[in-house]
Design a protein around this motif. Structure first.
Motif, PDB file in Angstrom:
ATOM      1  N   THR A 254       0.823  -1.216   0.000  1.00 19.55           N
ATOM      2  CA  THR A 254       0.000   0.000   0.000  1.00 19.55           C
ATOM      3  C   THR A 254       0.856   1.266   0.000  1.00 19.55           C
ATOM      4  O   THR A 254       0.419   2.308  -0.469  1.00 19.55           O
ATOM      5  CB  THR A 254      -0.935   0.036   1.224  1.00 19.55           C
ATOM      6  N   ASN A 255       2.064   1.183   0.526  1.00 18.06           N
ATOM      7  CA  ASN A 255       2.924   2.365   0.624  1.00 18.06           C
ATOM      8  C   ASN A 255       4.094   2.327  -0.359  1.00 18.06           C
ATOM      9  O   ASN A 255       5.137   2.925  -0.120  1.00 18.06           O
ATOM     10  CB  ASN A 255       3.467   2.508   2.053  1.00 18.06           C
ATOM     11  N   ALA A 256       3.915   1.594  -1.455  1.00 15.50           N
ATOM     12  CA  ALA A 256       4.985   1.458  -2.438  1.00 15.50           C
ATOM     13  C   ALA A 256       4.569   2.131  -3.746  1.00 15.50           C
ATOM     14  O   ALA A 256       3.742   1.585  -4.479  1.00 15.50           O
ATOM     15  CB  ALA A 256       5.280  -0.026  -2.671  1.00 15.50           C
ATOM     16  N   PRO A 257       5.114   3.320  -4.064  1.00 13.47           N
ATOM     17  CA  PRO A 257       4.752   3.995  -5.321  1.00 13.47           C
ATOM     18  C   PRO A 257       5.071   3.110  -6.527  1.00 13.47           C
ATOM     19  O   PRO A 257       6.187   2.602  -6.651  1.00 13.47           O
ATOM     20  CB  PRO A 257       5.643   5.253  -5.308  1.00 13.47           C
ATOM     21  N   LEU A 296      -5.809  -7.996 -19.608  1.00 13.23           N
ATOM     22  CA  LEU A 296      -6.322  -7.751 -18.260  1.00 13.23           C
ATOM     23  C   LEU A 296      -7.309  -8.849 -17.837  1.00 13.23           C
ATOM     24  O   LEU A 296      -7.336  -9.250 -16.668  1.00 13.23           O
ATOM     25  CB  LEU A 296      -6.990  -6.376 -18.179  1.00 13.23           C
ATOM     26  N   LYS A 297      -8.103  -9.342 -18.793  1.00 12.73           N
ATOM     27  CA  LYS A 297      -9.007 -10.469 -18.483  1.00 12.73           C
ATOM     28  C   LYS A 297      -8.206 -11.703 -18.080  1.00 12.73           C
ATOM     29  O   LYS A 297      -8.575 -12.434 -17.160  1.00 12.73           O
ATOM     30  CB  LYS A 297      -9.891 -10.793 -19.690  1.00 12.73           C
ATOM     31  N   PHE A 298      -7.095 -11.929 -18.792  1.00 12.96           N
ATOM     32  CA  PHE A 298      -6.229 -13.070 -18.469  1.00 12.96           C
ATOM     33  C   PHE A 298      -5.630 -12.925 -17.072  1.00 12.96           C
ATOM     34  O   PHE A 298      -5.638 -13.868 -16.274  1.00 12.96           O
ATOM     35  CB  PHE A 298      -5.119 -13.196 -19.511  1.00 12.96           C
ATOM     36  N   PHE A 299      -5.145 -11.725 -16.742  1.00 21.11           N
ATOM     37  CA  PHE A 299      -4.539 -11.525 -15.421  1.00 21.11           C
ATOM     38  C   PHE A 299      -5.585 -11.614 -14.310  1.00 21.11           C
ATOM     39  O   PHE A 299      -5.314 -12.135 -13.222  1.00 21.11           O
ATOM     40  CB  PHE A 299      -3.794 -10.187 -15.374  1.00 21.11           C
ATOM     41  N   LYS A 300      -6.793 -11.114 -14.595  1.00 20.79           N
ATOM     42  CA  LYS A 300      -7.882 -11.240 -13.619  1.00 20.79           C
ATOM     43  C   LYS A 300      -8.198 -12.715 -13.382  1.00 20.79           C
ATOM     44  O   LYS A 300      -8.385 -13.162 -12.248  1.00 20.79           O
ATOM     45  CB  LYS A 300      -9.125 -10.489 -14.115  1.00 20.79           C
ATOM     46  N   TYR A 301      -8.241 -13.482 -14.464  1.00 18.66           N
ATOM     47  CA  TYR A 301      -8.462 -14.928 -14.362  1.00 18.66           C
ATOM     48  C   TYR A 301      -7.366 -15.586 -13.514  1.00 18.66           C
ATOM     49  O   TYR A 301      -7.644 -16.417 -12.653  1.00 18.66           O
ATOM     50  CB  TYR A 301      -8.497 -15.543 -15.761  1.00 18.66           C
ATOM     51  N   ALA A 302      -6.112 -15.201 -13.764  1.00 19.59           N
ATOM     52  CA  ALA A 302      -4.983 -15.783 -13.025  1.00 19.59           C
ATOM     53  C   ALA A 302      -5.092 -15.473 -11.536  1.00 19.59           C
ATOM     54  O   ALA A 302      -4.834 -16.342 -10.688  1.00 19.59           O
ATOM     55  CB  ALA A 302      -3.667 -15.265 -13.588  1.00 19.59           C
ATOM     56  N   PHE A 303      -5.484 -14.241 -11.207  1.00 17.91           N
ATOM     57  CA  PHE A 303      -5.666 -13.883  -9.802  1.00 17.91           C
ATOM     58  C   PHE A 303      -6.801 -14.686  -9.158  1.00 17.91           C
ATOM     59  O   PHE A 303      -6.679 -15.171  -8.033  1.00 17.91           O
ATOM     60  CB  PHE A 303      -5.968 -12.387  -9.667  1.00 17.91           C
ATOM     61  N   GLU A 304      -7.915 -14.812  -9.886  1.00 17.06           N
ATOM     62  CA  GLU A 304      -9.106 -15.439  -9.305  1.00 17.06           C
ATOM     63  C   GLU A 304      -9.032 -16.960  -9.266  1.00 17.06           C
ATOM     64  O   GLU A 304      -9.515 -17.589  -8.327  1.00 17.06           O
ATOM     65  CB  GLU A 304     -10.348 -15.004 -10.089  1.00 17.06           C
ATOM     66  N   LYS A 305      -8.424 -17.563 -10.315  1.00 15.99           N
ATOM     67  CA  LYS A 305      -8.466 -19.020 -10.427  1.00 15.99           C
ATOM     68  C   LYS A 305      -7.086 -19.686 -10.481  1.00 15.99           C
ATOM     69  O   LYS A 305      -7.003 -20.909 -10.593  1.00 15.99           O
ATOM     70  CB  LYS A 305      -9.266 -19.425 -11.669  1.00 15.99           C
ATOM     71  N   GLY A 306      -6.027 -18.879 -10.400  1.00 15.50           N
ATOM     72  CA  GLY A 306      -4.690 -19.446 -10.571  1.00 15.50           C
ATOM     73  C   GLY A 306      -3.902 -19.681  -9.297  1.00 15.50           C
ATOM     74  O   GLY A 306      -2.749 -20.130  -9.352  1.00 15.50           O
ATOM     75  N   ALA A 307      -4.502 -19.390  -8.136  1.00 18.68           N
ATOM     76  CA  ALA A 307      -3.748 -19.503  -6.880  1.00 18.68           C
ATOM     77  C   ALA A 307      -3.305 -20.944  -6.606  1.00 18.68           C
ATOM     78  O   ALA A 307      -2.166 -21.186  -6.188  1.00 18.68           O
ATOM     79  CB  ALA A 307      -4.575 -18.967  -5.713  1.00 18.68           C
ATOM     80  N   LYS A 308      -4.194 -21.898  -6.860  1.00 19.38           N
ATOM     81  CA  LYS A 308      -3.884 -23.297  -6.557  1.00 19.38           C
ATOM     82  C   LYS A 308      -2.698 -23.792  -7.397  1.00 19.38           C
ATOM     83  O   LYS A 308      -1.758 -24.410  -6.873  1.00 19.38           O
ATOM     84  CB  LYS A 308      -5.101 -24.189  -6.796  1.00 19.38           C
ATOM     85  N   ASP A 320      -5.617 -11.251  -1.330  1.00 14.81           N
ATOM     86  CA  ASP A 320      -6.841 -10.654  -1.878  1.00 14.81           C
ATOM     87  C   ASP A 320      -6.856  -9.138  -1.740  1.00 14.81           C
ATOM     88  O   ASP A 320      -7.309  -8.423  -2.638  1.00 14.81           O
ATOM     89  CB  ASP A 320      -8.075 -11.239  -1.183  1.00 14.81           C
ATOM     90  N   SER A 321      -6.342  -8.643  -0.601  1.00 14.58           N
ATOM     91  CA  SER A 321      -6.344  -7.192  -0.372  1.00 14.58           C
ATOM     92  C   SER A 321      -5.475  -6.474  -1.399  1.00 14.58           C
ATOM     93  O   SER A 321      -5.790  -5.363  -1.842  1.00 14.58           O
ATOM     94  CB  SER A 321      -5.842  -6.883   1.043  1.00 14.58           C
ATOM     95  N   VAL A 322      -4.381  -7.120  -1.802  1.00 12.55           N
ATOM     96  CA  VAL A 322      -3.483  -6.516  -2.788  1.00 12.55           C
ATOM     97  C   VAL A 322      -4.106  -6.602  -4.183  1.00 12.55           C
ATOM     98  O   VAL A 322      -3.998  -5.661  -4.983  1.00 12.55           O
ATOM     99  CB  VAL A 322      -2.097  -7.203  -2.755  1.00 12.55           C
TER     100      VAL A 322
END
Length: 336
Positions: A254-257, A296-308, A320-322
């Motif tokens: 949060t504090n990293a420009p 951006l759709k691909f990166f959103k997918y990776a964030f939402e479904k790529g953690a496992k 999730d907060s980041v």
């Protein structure tokens, strides 16, 4: 040879894209390549849209996105806020992972050899030249070490893995900091160079009595012998999801420009000393807006479904907060 092994060896990911879909192209970090490949394969199956990514090193990835020849670049050496502004780029962290020293010493098993930052710095400076040197023996009284010359292997290309590895050495070795310093490419005092995490992994596997550094997924996929490390708290730590998470938990995005944050040599008894992030770079005003939005759709997918799949390769998914912060960055900075 399994899918990830095969693509790691090849260094290029090409998932075909239908003619009607935006063509997502990317280049850069070899650090992220194993997990990016898994994400791209899954995204192709779900959406029908492909990603063409060249695993060519962070330095080359930065140059390609600056030249506007790809939809996105990926780098483990983040750009500072003033450089982002100059180039008209948005930047965010996509994944976190760890860099591990790897060796090829007959009879030594993964995690058996212990090194600390000072000793490792002296090996890469060429001051410690044999495996049975007193400094290494002191850390490893019960390990049988040969009286053979150490063969140092390092990256030959502009590399974010090198950036983080040399940043760590600069923090733990005053000698290293004054004589070599940190960067995506440095003047190595000794050793031979290899291209990409893939190249270093291959060289270590083929060279007896060698030492190098790679992203942890490459060490596992290539069955390389990684070392333990003594961390900032003075504790001997094995590379593991737990020790990577412990180091990553100190990150305050949060504090990293421009999300500029380096995660080496973090405090904590359980922290692995060399944790890094891979950052995605995209133009705020892309020339191909359809490809930009598809990325951006691909990166959103990776964030939402790529953690496992990331965790299976011992990467550390972004909290999730980041991710919520990053999605605000997309909405504010990247014009559709």
């Amino acid at each position: 040879m399994n899918f990830v092994k095969a693509i790691c060896a090849a260094g290029v990911l090409a998932v075909s894209t239908p003619a009607f879909a935006a063509d997502i192209t990317g280049a850069g970090s070899t650090f992220i390549f194993p997990v990016l490949s898994k994400w791209a394969d899954a995204y192709k199956k779900e959406s029908g849209n492909g990603v063409n990514y060249q695993s060519i090193g962070s330095g080359a990835g930065i140059k390609q996105i600056q030249a506007n020849t790809v939809t996105f670049g990926a780098t483990d050496a983040p750009l500072k806020a003033e450089q982002l502004q100059k180039d008209g780029l948005a930047q965010w962290p996509m994944i976190m992972g760890a860099i591990v020293p790897v060796v090829n010493i007959e009879g030594v098993k993964p995690g058996e050899l212990v090194l600390d930052g000072q000793t490792m710095g002296e090996i890469f400076l060429g001051k410690i030249t044999k495996w049975d040197d007193a400094a290494i023996k002191k850390l490893n009284p019960n390990v049988k070490l040969p009286s053979d010359a150490i063969a140092v292997v390092h990256r030959a290309d502009g590399s974010g893995t090198t950036f983080n590895f040399t940043d760590y050495l600069s923090k733990v070795s005053a000698d290293w900091k004054s004589k070599v310093g940190s960067g995506t490419a440095v003047e190595w005092p000794v050793g031979v160079g290899a291209k990409g995490n893939e190249g270093v992994a291959g060289n270590i596997g083929q060279t007896k009595n060698s030492i190098g550094y790679v992203e942890y997924a490459y060490a596992k996929q290539n069955k390389l012998t990684y070392t333990a490390l003594v961390n900032k708290a003075g504790k001997t730590i094995q590379p593991s999801n737990e020790s990577f998470q412990a180091a990553a938990s100190n990150a305050d995005w949060t504090n990293a420009p421009g999300y500029y944050l380096i995660l080496t040599d973090q405090p904590g008894d359980k922290s692995w000393p060399i944790v890094a992030s891979t950052f995605v770079l995209m133009h705020k005003e892309a020339s191909d807006k359809a490809a930009s939005q598809e990325a951006l759709k691909f990166f959103k997918y990776a964030f939402e479904k790529g953690a496992k799949s990331a965790e299976e390769l011992d990467y550390i998914p972004m909290p999730d907060s980041v991710i919520k912060l990053i999605e605000k960055t997309w909405n504010a900075d990247i014009k559709s």
